[in-house]
Motif scaffolding. Structure first.
Motif, mmCIF file in Angstrom:
data_model
loop_
_atom_site.group_PDB
_atom_site.id
_atom_site.type_symbol
_atom_site.label_atom_id
_atom_site.label_comp_id
_atom_site.label_asym_id
_atom_site.label_seq_id
_atom_site.Cartn_x
_atom_site.Cartn_y
_atom_site.Cartn_z
ATOM 1 N N MET A 1 -130.133 14.746 46.795
ATOM 2 C CA MET A 1 -131.544 14.966 46.595
ATOM 3 C C MET A 1 -131.967 14.285 45.286
ATOM 4 O O MET A 1 -131.308 14.427 44.262
ATOM 5 N N LEU A 2 -133.051 13.564 45.352
ATOM 6 C CA LEU A 2 -133.540 12.837 44.186
ATOM 7 C C LEU A 2 -134.330 13.760 43.264
ATOM 8 O O LEU A 2 -134.979 14.701 43.716
ATOM 9 N N SER A 3 -134.279 13.443 41.975
ATOM 10 C CA SER A 3 -135.107 14.179 41.014
ATOM 11 C C SER A 3 -136.555 13.706 41.169
ATOM 12 O O SER A 3 -136.837 12.707 41.846
ATOM 13 N N ASP A 4 -137.467 14.396 40.521
ATOM 14 C CA ASP A 4 -138.889 14.028 40.618
ATOM 15 C C ASP A 4 -139.142 12.607 40.137
ATOM 16 O O ASP A 4 -139.866 11.850 40.785
ATOM 17 N N ILE A 5 -138.553 12.223 39.010
ATOM 18 C CA ILE A 5 -138.791 10.877 38.485
ATOM 19 C C ILE A 5 -138.159 9.814 39.384
ATOM 20 O O ILE A 5 -138.732 8.747 39.591
ATOM 21 N N GLU A 6 -137.005 10.101 39.947
ATOM 22 C CA GLU A 6 -136.373 9.146 40.870
ATOM 23 C C GLU A 6 -137.229 8.958 42.116
ATOM 24 O O GLU A 6 -137.437 7.836 42.581
ATOM 25 N N ARG A 7 -137.748 10.066 42.640
ATOM 26 C CA ARG A 7 -138.626 10.012 43.813
ATOM 27 C C ARG A 7 -139.908 9.244 43.491
ATOM 28 O O ARG A 7 -140.383 8.425 44.275
ATOM 29 N N LYS A 8 -140.462 9.480 42.299
ATOM 30 C CA LYS A 8 -141.693 8.805 41.883
ATOM 31 C C LYS A 8 -141.478 7.296 41.779
ATOM 32 O O LYS A 8 -142.290 6.515 42.280
ATOM 33 N N VAL A 9 -140.388 6.882 41.149
ATOM 34 C CA VAL A 9 -140.096 5.447 41.017
ATOM 35 C C VAL A 9 -139.873 4.824 42.392
ATOM 36 O O VAL A 9 -140.363 3.724 42.671
ATOM 37 N N LEU A 10 -139.162 5.521 43.266
ATOM 38 C CA LEU A 10 -138.945 5.002 44.620
ATOM 39 C C LEU A 10 -140.273 4.813 45.352
ATOM 40 O O LEU A 10 -140.483 3.799 46.019
ATOM 41 N N ARG A 11 -141.202 5.760 45.212
ATOM 42 C CA ARG A 11 -142.513 5.635 45.854
ATOM 43 C C ARG A 11 -143.313 4.486 45.257
ATOM 44 O O ARG A 11 -143.995 3.757 45.983
ATOM 45 N N ILE A 12 -143.245 4.301 43.947
ATOM 46 C CA ILE A 12 -143.944 3.181 43.317
ATOM 47 C C ILE A 12 -143.394 1.868 43.857
ATOM 48 O O ILE A 12 -144.163 0.965 44.216
ATOM 49 N N ILE A 13 -142.080 1.763 43.939
ATOM 50 C CA ILE A 13 -141.462 0.535 44.467
ATOM 51 C C ILE A 13 -141.902 0.313 45.915
ATOM 52 O O ILE A 13 -142.266 -0.794 46.306
ATOM 53 N N GLY A 14 -141.881 1.373 46.721
ATOM 54 C CA GLY A 14 -142.305 1.262 48.115
ATOM 55 C C GLY A 14 -143.758 0.850 48.250
ATOM 56 O O GLY A 14 -144.109 0.015 49.092
ATOM 57 N N ASN A 15 -144.625 1.425 47.421
ATOM 58 C CA ASN A 15 -146.045 1.082 47.476
ATOM 59 C C ASN A 15 -146.306 -0.346 47.024
ATOM 60 O O ASN A 15 -147.146 -1.037 47.612
ATOM 61 N N TYR A 16 -145.615 -0.795 45.994
ATOM 62 C CA TYR A 16 -145.752 -2.193 45.567
ATOM 63 C C TYR A 16 -145.305 -3.124 46.683
ATOM 64 O O TYR A 16 -145.959 -4.116 46.976
ATOM 65 N N SER A 17 -144.184 -2.801 47.294
ATOM 66 C CA SER A 17 -143.649 -3.637 48.370
ATOM 67 C C SER A 17 -144.637 -3.761 49.526
ATOM 68 O O SER A 17 -144.875 -4.854 50.040
ATOM 69 N N ALA A 18 -145.228 -2.649 49.927
ATOM 70 C CA ALA A 18 -146.148 -2.644 51.063
ATOM 71 C C ALA A 18 -147.526 -3.186 50.704
ATOM 72 O O ALA A 18 -148.100 -3.980 51.447
ATOM 73 N N GLU A 45 -130.635 2.695 38.124
ATOM 74 C CA GLU A 45 -129.195 2.783 38.374
ATOM 75 C C GLU A 45 -128.881 3.867 39.395
ATOM 76 O O GLU A 45 -128.057 3.666 40.288
ATOM 77 N N VAL A 46 -129.537 5.016 39.278
ATOM 78 C CA VAL A 46 -129.320 6.103 40.242
ATOM 79 C C VAL A 46 -129.779 5.680 41.631
ATOM 80 O O VAL A 46 -129.064 5.887 42.621
ATOM 81 N N LEU A 47 -130.952 5.067 41.728
ATOM 82 C CA LEU A 47 -131.462 4.633 43.033
ATOM 83 C C LEU A 47 -130.543 3.583 43.654
ATOM 84 O O LEU A 47 -130.348 3.567 44.874
ATOM 85 N N ALA A 48 -129.958 2.721 42.834
ATOM 86 C CA ALA A 48 -129.003 1.733 43.347
ATOM 87 C C ALA A 48 -127.716 2.426 43.788
ATOM 88 O O ALA A 48 -127.160 2.100 44.847
ATOM 89 N N TRP A 49 -127.239 3.365 42.999
ATOM 90 C CA TRP A 49 -126.017 4.110 43.328
ATOM 91 C C TRP A 49 -126.185 4.863 44.649
ATOM 92 O O TRP A 49 -125.275 4.920 45.464
ATOM 93 N N GLU A 50 -127.371 5.435 44.843
ATOM 94 C CA GLU A 50 -127.672 6.183 46.073
ATOM 95 C C GLU A 50 -128.064 5.261 47.233
ATOM 96 O O GLU A 50 -128.378 5.746 48.318
ATOM 97 N N GLU A 51 -128.073 3.976 46.994
ATOM 98 C CA GLU A 51 -128.362 2.937 47.996
ATOM 99 C C GLU A 51 -129.775 3.012 48.568
ATOM 100 O O GLU A 51 -130.003 2.781 49.747
ATOM 101 N N TYR A 52 -130.741 3.322 47.704
ATOM 102 C CA TYR A 52 -132.152 3.208 48.072
ATOM 103 C C TYR A 52 -132.665 1.812 47.728
ATOM 104 O O TYR A 52 -133.603 1.337 48.356
ATOM 105 N N ILE A 53 -132.051 1.202 46.717
ATOM 106 C CA ILE A 53 -132.408 -0.156 46.312
ATOM 107 C C ILE A 53 -131.142 -0.934 45.994
ATOM 108 O O ILE A 53 -130.069 -0.347 45.792
ATOM 109 N N GLU A 54 -131.271 -2.256 45.976
ATOM 110 C CA GLU A 54 -130.236 -3.111 45.403
ATOM 111 C C GLU A 54 -130.786 -3.561 44.065
ATOM 112 O O GLU A 54 -131.935 -4.026 43.980
ATOM 113 N N TRP A 55 -129.979 -3.404 43.010
ATOM 114 C CA TRP A 55 -130.460 -3.690 41.673
ATOM 115 C C TRP A 55 -129.281 -3.905 40.751
ATOM 116 O O TRP A 55 -128.237 -3.265 40.900
ATOM 117 N N ASP A 56 -129.440 -4.825 39.814
ATOM 118 C CA ASP A 56 -128.405 -5.136 38.833
ATOM 119 C C ASP A 56 -129.036 -5.135 37.447
ATOM 120 O O ASP A 56 -130.062 -5.779 37.235
#
Length: 80
Positions: A1-18, A45-56
């Motif tokens: 389960m993602l923390s609030d900030i992780e979820r927020k960043v994932l949504r921002i990335i998704g919204n930018y992408s779309a 780093e957490v989102l990459a570790w959890e495989e929601y994004i690819e990032w280096d």
């Protein structure tokens, strides 16, 4: 389960992408979240570790979105 900030960043990335047809930069993520650069890098780093994004960390502005929604959470507005 993602923390609030992780979820927020994932949504921002998704919204930018779309909506903008591109990924946000680390600086844009800092502005949108109110977090400092180090905090955003940790979240990415957490989102990459959890495989929601690819990032280096060596190429911080190169983000590849793999999954825009948190797994295991029911979203009633989203088609199954």
């Amino acid at each position: 389960m993602l923390s609030d900030i992780e979820r927020k960043v994932l949504r921002i990335i998704g919204n930018y992408s779309a909506g903008r047809r591109r990924m946000p930069t680390v600086d844009e993520l800092c502005i949108k979240t109110g977090r400092d650069c180090g905090g955003i890098m940790e979240v990415l780093e957490v989102l990459a570790w959890e495989e929601y994004i690819e990032w280096d960390r060596m190429q911080p502005d190169k983000i590849v979105l793999l999954e825009a929604w948190e797994r295991g959470v029911h979203h009633p507005w989203r088609a199954k």
